[in-house]
Design a protein around this motif. Structure first.
Motif, PDB file in Angstrom:
ATOM      1  N   ALA A 219       0.844  -1.188   0.000  1.00 39.86           N
ATOM      2  CA  ALA A 219       0.000   0.000   0.000  1.00 39.86           C
ATOM      3  C   ALA A 219       0.878   1.237   0.000  1.00 39.86           C
ATOM      4  O   ALA A 219       1.953   1.246   0.614  1.00 39.86           O
ATOM      5  CB  ALA A 219      -0.922   0.007   1.217  1.00 39.86           C
ATOM      6  N   VAL A 220       0.414   2.287  -0.689  1.00 43.54           N
ATOM      7  CA  VAL A 220       1.190   3.514  -0.825  1.00 43.54           C
ATOM      8  C   VAL A 220       0.320   4.706  -0.449  1.00 43.54           C
ATOM      9  O   VAL A 220      -0.773   4.887  -0.997  1.00 43.54           O
ATOM     10  CB  VAL A 220       1.712   3.706  -2.265  1.00 43.54           C
ATOM     11  N   ASN A 221       0.802   5.514   0.483  1.00 46.39           N
ATOM     12  CA  ASN A 221       0.152   6.770   0.846  1.00 46.39           C
ATOM     13  C   ASN A 221       0.677   7.861  -0.072  1.00 46.39           C
ATOM     14  O   ASN A 221       1.780   8.379   0.117  1.00 46.39           O
ATOM     15  CB  ASN A 221       0.448   7.103   2.309  1.00 46.39           C
ATOM     16  N   LEU A 222      -0.111   8.219  -1.073  1.00 48.49           N
ATOM     17  CA  LEU A 222       0.395   9.090  -2.132  1.00 48.49           C
ATOM     18  C   LEU A 222       0.609  10.531  -1.701  1.00 48.49           C
ATOM     19  O   LEU A 222       1.386  11.251  -2.325  1.00 48.49           O
ATOM     20  CB  LEU A 222      -0.579   9.077  -3.326  1.00 48.49           C
ATOM     21  N   GLY A 223      -0.059  10.981  -0.633  1.00 51.20           N
ATOM     22  CA  GLY A 223      -0.027  12.390  -0.303  1.00 51.20           C
ATOM     23  C   GLY A 223       1.015  12.813   0.716  1.00 51.20           C
ATOM     24  O   GLY A 223       1.024  13.976   1.147  1.00 51.20           O
ATOM     25  N   MET A 224       1.919  11.930   1.108  1.00 55.33           N
ATOM     26  CA  MET A 224       2.846  12.272   2.192  1.00 55.33           C
ATOM     27  C   MET A 224       3.857  13.343   1.796  1.00 55.33           C
ATOM     28  O   MET A 224       4.151  14.259   2.578  1.00 55.33           O
ATOM     29  CB  MET A 224       3.565  11.015   2.678  1.00 55.33           C
ATOM     30  N   GLU A 225       4.415  13.260   0.604  1.00 55.83           N
ATOM     31  CA  GLU A 225       5.377  14.287   0.191  1.00 55.83           C
ATOM     32  C   GLU A 225       4.680  15.631   0.035  1.00 55.83           C
ATOM     33  O   GLU A 225       5.229  16.672   0.430  1.00 55.83           O
ATOM     34  CB  GLU A 225       6.067  13.895  -1.118  1.00 55.83           C
ATOM     35  N   ALA A 226       3.471  15.623  -0.519  1.00 55.81           N
ATOM     36  CA  ALA A 226       2.718  16.875  -0.656  1.00 55.81           C
ATOM     37  C   ALA A 226       2.454  17.490   0.713  1.00 55.81           C
ATOM     38  O   ALA A 226       2.566  18.710   0.893  1.00 55.81           O
ATOM     39  CB  ALA A 226       1.400  16.612  -1.388  1.00 55.81           C
TER      40      ALA A 226
END
Length: 453
Positions: A219-226
């Protein structure tokens, strides 16, 4: 069967009106749901070519947070095929962020083609705007699994985050093709960056993650860098323009700009590097369900398979109708009727049934009669049908068992003027004849169960 024992649940794709048993309490607020619902502009082709678009090149970058990617069982089947230079089928299924061309999907596809040049990729876009995992569970077999994918990205976190439907999609995939790799990807919306900034998961994503843990899926949390860039003052999450040097992530707080989509795709690129470096675990047999196995049998049936259509229903190719042509990737044809009283009937074994159809100004209502009892009048016109056409779906819950179903194009007419908000009434006032009709366009019958002859 007494009428008061039949639980009716209406789910309109057009406005995402879901009951508490369906819609996650930690999902988006009403205003965000309306933005998601309003994003639909028709269907996208199921297959797409990366070379057909001017896609920005994605670099993984140096952002690092252990919470961003959970490797778990990895992608053993996917990596085995790409390392052998074989044809690899990759499918994306989700809502409007997946369907959109630069939300993350195209950038991810280009990155994978560059990362694994020895493989031959075939790409599938099964994104349907304004929908969640419920419709996803009904349509995953036809739109994804029938194409024998080697890797499936599943994105529905901002579309209700309904974990039982997600589990149904996963269970159907494992049962149909246990070698297929699954990657859960979590998008976010306004207000949720604060969770990542505290190194926590948003509540709706926590529910989906429990399913991912149970099935040992990456699973990947796409918004962490943003979220990190926002905290540093380098990114504006929502707006129309930014100060020079700042990244504008989205205009509405949900759907990424191209720059926002690049950040989402970079998270996926980092995840692939991390997963590729880890041990790949072979898939086990289908485990017992975490929440429910109820969505295992969800499917879509072409109305042409029904034996009980009367002559008032006619097959209409969607590409021959200018209003329906944009839905051709979902429905090459629809069964349509404009005569009140037109009926169709069928028998099925299961506990849920409904329609996936097209609504528009002339849409009427469908009366559902189950086992001889009037159960529900489904209005196929909603507040998003103001001089436009859009996909929508409704379902009805019934007790588990064998049922005889009769559906009638109703003679009753809804008050369409009152359904439309005041700021959307100009067209119906100017052209009342366009709305004063009773028409249905059936694309698929939805069943959580089995059609019987």
């Amino acid at each position: 069967m007494a009428m008061n024992k039949i639980a009716v649940r209406t789910i309109l794709l057009g406005c995402l009106m879901m009951s508490a048993t369906v819609f996650s309490q930690t999902g988006p607020a009403r205003g965000d749901r309306d933005k998601i619902a309003a994003s639909q502009a028709g269907a996208s082709p199921i297959y797409f070519e990366v070379s057909a678009f001017n896609i920005p090149a994605i670099e993984p970058g140096n952002f690092n947070n252990e919470l961003e990617c959970n490797v778990r069982g990895g992608f053993p089947g996917f990596f085995e095929k790409v390392n052998q230079g074989k044809k690899v089928v990759v499918a994306f299924i989700g809502g409007s962020i997946t369907q959109a061309n630069f939300g993350y999907r195209l950038q991810t596809a280009r990155y994978l083609e560059q990362a694994y040049p020895q493989a031959r990729f075939q790409w599938i876009n099964a994104g349907v705007s304004g929908t969640g995992t419920e419709l996803g569970a009904f349509r995953i077999k036809e739109q994804v699994l029938n194409h024998r994918p080697d890797l499936i990205f599943i994105e529905f976190a901002v579309n209700g985050a309904y974990a039982p439907g997600m589990e149904g999609m996963i269970r159907q995939t494992i049962r149909e093709n246990p070698n297929a790799s699954i990657c859960l990807i979590y998008t976010i919306l306004t207000g949720q960056t604060v969770f990542y900034q505290k190194n926590e998961l948003p509540p709706n994503i926590k529910g989906l993650e429990q399913v991912g843990i149970h099935y040992n899926l990456p699973a990947v949390n796409l918004g962490m860098e943003a979220a990190s860039l926002e905290a540093e003052g380098k990114l504006v999450w929502k707006g129309t323009q930014t100060d020079e040097g700042k990244i504008l992530f989205s205009e509405d707080g949900i759907h990424p700009t191209t720059a926002g989509g690049n950040l989402y795709a970079a998270a996926i690129a980092r995840a692939f590097k991390k997963i590729a470096a880890a041990k790949q675990l072979k898939k086990k047999e289908l485990p017992e369900p975490l929440i429910t196995a109820a969505w295992d049998e969800a499917t879509m049936v072409d109305p042409s398979a029904l034996e009980g259509l009367d002559n008032a229903w006619q097959l209409m190719p969607t590409d021959a109708n200018p209003n329906l042509k944009k839905f051709n990737p979902w429905f090459s044809s629809v069964f349509t009727a404009s005569t009140p009283g037109a009926t169709f009937s069928f028998r099925f074994k299961g506990d849920m049934l409904g329609v996936f159809d097209i609504g528009g100004p002339e849409a009427g209502q469908l009366e559902w009669i189950i086992d001889g009892k009037p159960v529900k009048i489904m209005n196929r016109f909603n507040s998003y049908c103001n001089n436009r056409y859009r996909g929508q779906f409704d379902v009805v819950n019934v007790p588990q068992g064998i049922h005889l179903v009769k559906v009638v194009l109703s003679r009753q007419k809804a008050d369409k003027l009152m359904i439309l908000p005041e700021d959307k009434r100009a067209d119906i006032i100017e052209h009342p004849e366009k709305y004063d009709q009773t028409v249905a366009y059936l694309g698929r019958i939805l069943l959580r169960g089995t059609l019987l002859k």
